[in-house]
Design an enzyme around this catalytic site. Structure first.
Site, PDB file in Angstrom:
ATOM      1  N   ASP A 189      27.726  68.974  13.284  1.00 40.18           N
ATOM      2  CA  ASP A 189      27.218  68.880  14.658  1.00 40.18           C
ATOM      3  C   ASP A 189      28.125  69.541  15.687  1.00 40.18           C
ATOM      4  O   ASP A 189      27.696  69.809  16.809  1.00 40.18           O
ATOM      5  CB  ASP A 189      26.999  67.405  15.032  1.00 40.18           C
ATOM      6  CG  ASP A 189      25.914  66.784  14.182  1.00 40.18           C
ATOM      7  OD1 ASP A 189      24.912  67.466  13.929  1.00 40.18           O
ATOM      8  OD2 ASP A 189      26.073  65.626  13.752  1.00 40.18           O
TER       9      ASP A 189
ATOM     10  N   HIS B 278      33.813  61.985   9.631  1.00 35.96           N
ATOM     11  CA  HIS B 278      32.677  61.854   8.714  1.00 35.96           C
ATOM     12  C   HIS B 278      32.885  60.649   7.807  1.00 35.96           C
ATOM     13  O   HIS B 278      34.024  60.309   7.477  1.00 35.96           O
ATOM     14  CB  HIS B 278      32.498  63.112   7.852  1.00 35.96           C
ATOM     15  CG  HIS B 278      31.129  63.214   7.274  1.00 35.96           C
ATOM     16  ND1 HIS B 278      30.803  62.668   6.064  1.00 35.96           N
ATOM     17  CD2 HIS B 278      29.998  63.756   7.772  1.00 35.96           C
ATOM     18  CE1 HIS B 278      29.520  62.887   5.825  1.00 35.96           C
ATOM     19  NE2 HIS B 278      28.999  63.545   6.846  1.00 35.96           N
TER      20      HIS B 278
ATOM     21  N   HIS C 119      24.863  59.708  14.269  1.00 37.67           N
ATOM     22  CA  HIS C 119      24.267  60.552  13.221  1.00 37.67           C
ATOM     23  C   HIS C 119      23.779  61.842  13.883  1.00 37.67           C
ATOM     24  O   HIS C 119      24.557  62.548  14.496  1.00 37.67           O
ATOM     25  CB  HIS C 119      23.167  59.740  12.526  1.00 37.67           C
ATOM     26  CG  HIS C 119      22.622  60.317  11.262  1.00 37.67           C
ATOM     27  ND1 HIS C 119      23.268  61.273  10.523  1.00 37.67           N
ATOM     28  CD2 HIS C 119      21.459  60.070  10.581  1.00 37.67           C
ATOM     29  CE1 HIS C 119      22.542  61.582   9.458  1.00 37.67           C
ATOM     30  NE2 HIS C 119      21.436  60.869   9.477  1.00 37.67           N
TER      31      HIS C 119
END
Ligand code: HAX
Length: 437
Positions: A375, A318, A271
């Site tokens: 990210d 994802h 995460h």
């Protein structure tokens, strides 16, 4: 009463009959079945949460209160002389669904200022932790420590809990927390990486501006902070940090217990910690090449070496998205239009990974989504502005993510969502359902 709270009250009053009607008249309407794959595979795709704060379309990406990222940034009041909107105005939008005027935004700015003083005991807790504690462990501990000041917990303990008005205490706790998270984050940063030389808050600045000031990083880092907090705020409510916050709050735990738990989920490498991992991976790779941007061939080899060693390519893939994350695109556009950053070698490498990794992941054939997520881009911007301690990046994520998580649990209380209690089954039951003898 503030305009924000009054507007929120009206929205809640208008919304409640919709939820009540659905529960009373349509509780038995099915939203789909649950498969064994979903049961074992992290409840992926099971519709069992409700939120109106944001919605994630697999192909389009996130919409905040119905607006895409570019629409959101264009609509919100901007800090004078700056390119990015007030985080405080975004908070107003998440809570109410209304784009605030400048005046309404400035009211939140002033309100947060009043709430922003961090109690000394929080610093004492942080100072008592070993210096090599992970900044996320420090951040989560600080949030948890503030539970002693929870308005909701005090009301509950005094026997005055009321289902209809308890959202107000959640609202107070959420605003109190939001106002302090920036100063706490900056304190952790300077304690760990700047010999504990702290910088006092500047009462003239908005939340994002004051954060950059207390971090000790010059403009345009204030705009980077504003953009970063807004982009990382919310991604529907099924992701680990939002779901954990919601789950814990569903037991009528207060905002501090709930968000500290959410942060602990955000700290996982699958995460929020992925942004730390991306930079670690990218930097290690560049170091091996003596600081040079690699050729495409070398990059491919490195990506395959990562996959063949059983690791994931951080920042790619994802659980819901099936295209490039628009949060990635926003940050990429920021890099492309910023002089210096545009030609920065680390950004060149991130760009090249974007060109090469999706093909490699597709050939590898496992990841359902070979495209980058948020990210994959965020660390390089931080690095460029001198925030090179990548351990700290998830704290930045955590300050932003609080906006979404806390707006959600304020509404959870307002709509009286039930305590979460999904049903578990045994492996034997799954085998029986599958017809395995
Ligand atoms: N590199 C290599 N393999 C990957 C991969 C990647 N980036 N992404 C997925 N896979 C693999 C999975 O590990 C899984 O393998 P197994 O079948 O061997 O278990 C397979 O592909 C199918 O996974 P999926 O259905 O595509 O993905 P999940 O929904 O299970 O997981 C993750 C989603 C984001 C956790 C995953 O894509 C991943 O680990 N990515 C790298 C870490 C990362 O970037 N995390 C941040 C996500 C965004 C976020 O939440 N930020 O906070």
């Amino acid at each position: 009463m503030s305009t924000l709270k009054e507007t929120l009250r009206k929205k809640i009053d208008a919304h409640r009959p919709r939820t009540t009607r659905l529960v009373k008249e349509f509780s038995d309407v099915s939203l789909g079945e649950v498969t064994i794959g979903q049961c074992i595979g992290g409840a992926r795709g099971i519709k069992s949460l409700v939120t109106d704060i944001s919605y994630l379309d697999p192909m389009e990406g996130i919409r905040f209160r119905g607006m895409t990222i570019p629409e959101t940034f264009a609509a919100l009041p901007k800090v004078p002389g700056k390119d990015q909107p007030y985080v405080e105005g975004f908070w107003y939008l998440l809570l109410t669904g209304d784009v605030p005027t400048m005046e309404q935004t400035l009211e939140v700015v002033a309100d947060w200022k009043k709430r922003s003083v961090v109690p000394q005991y929080v610093y004492d807790v942080l100072n008592a932790l070993p210096d090599d504690s992970h900044p996320m462990a420090m951040f989560s501990s600080a949030v948890l420590a503030m539970q002693r000041d929870s308005v909701f917990a005090k009301t509950y303990a005094s026997g005055k809990f009321n289902k209809m008005t308890c959202w107000e205490d959640m609202y107070e706790d959420s605003n109190n927390m939001m106002a302090k998270l920036g100063p706490i984050g900056a304190y952790i940063y300077r304690k760990k990486y700047k010999n504990n030389k702290q910088i006092a808050a500047d009462p003239n600045l908005d939340m994002g501006g004051n954060f950059a000031h207390m971090m000790g990083v010059d403009a345009p880092y204030d705009d980077v902070a504003r953009m970063y907090f807004i982009l990382h705020s919310d991604h529907e409510s099924g992701n680990v940090s939002a779901h954990t916050t919601h789950l814990v709050a569903s037991a009528l735990s207060d905002a501090y217990y709930a968000y500290s738990a959410g942060l602990n989920g955000l700290a996982g490498p699958l995460h929020g910690l992925a942004n730390e991992e991306v930079l670690r991976w990218t930097q290690a790779f560049m170091e091996k090449l003596g600081g040079e941007v690699p050729t495409e061939e070398k990059l491919k080899e490195a990506l395959w070496a990562t996959l063949n060693s059983g690791q994931v390519i951080p920042g790619y893939g994802h659980a819901v998205l099936r295209k490039t994350d628009p949060r990635y695109i926003s940050q990429r556009e920021f890099c492309l239009k910023t002089e210096g950053l545009k030609d920065y070698p680390l950004f060149q490498l991130v760009r090249m990974i974007f060109e090469v990794a999706p093909g490699v992941l597709t050939e590898h054939g496992k990841a359902k989504n070979p495209w980058p997520n948020v990210d994959a881009q965020s660390g390089v911007i931080q690095w460029y502005y001198g925030v090179t301690q990548y351990e700290f990046y998830t704290v930045l994520f955590g300050i932003g993510r609080a906006l979404g998580c806390l707006a959600n649990i304020t509404w959870d209380r307002a709509l009286g969502y039930g305590i979460e209690r999904p049903k578990s089954v045994t492996t034997a039951m799954l085998e029986a359902a599958a017809g395995i003898k």
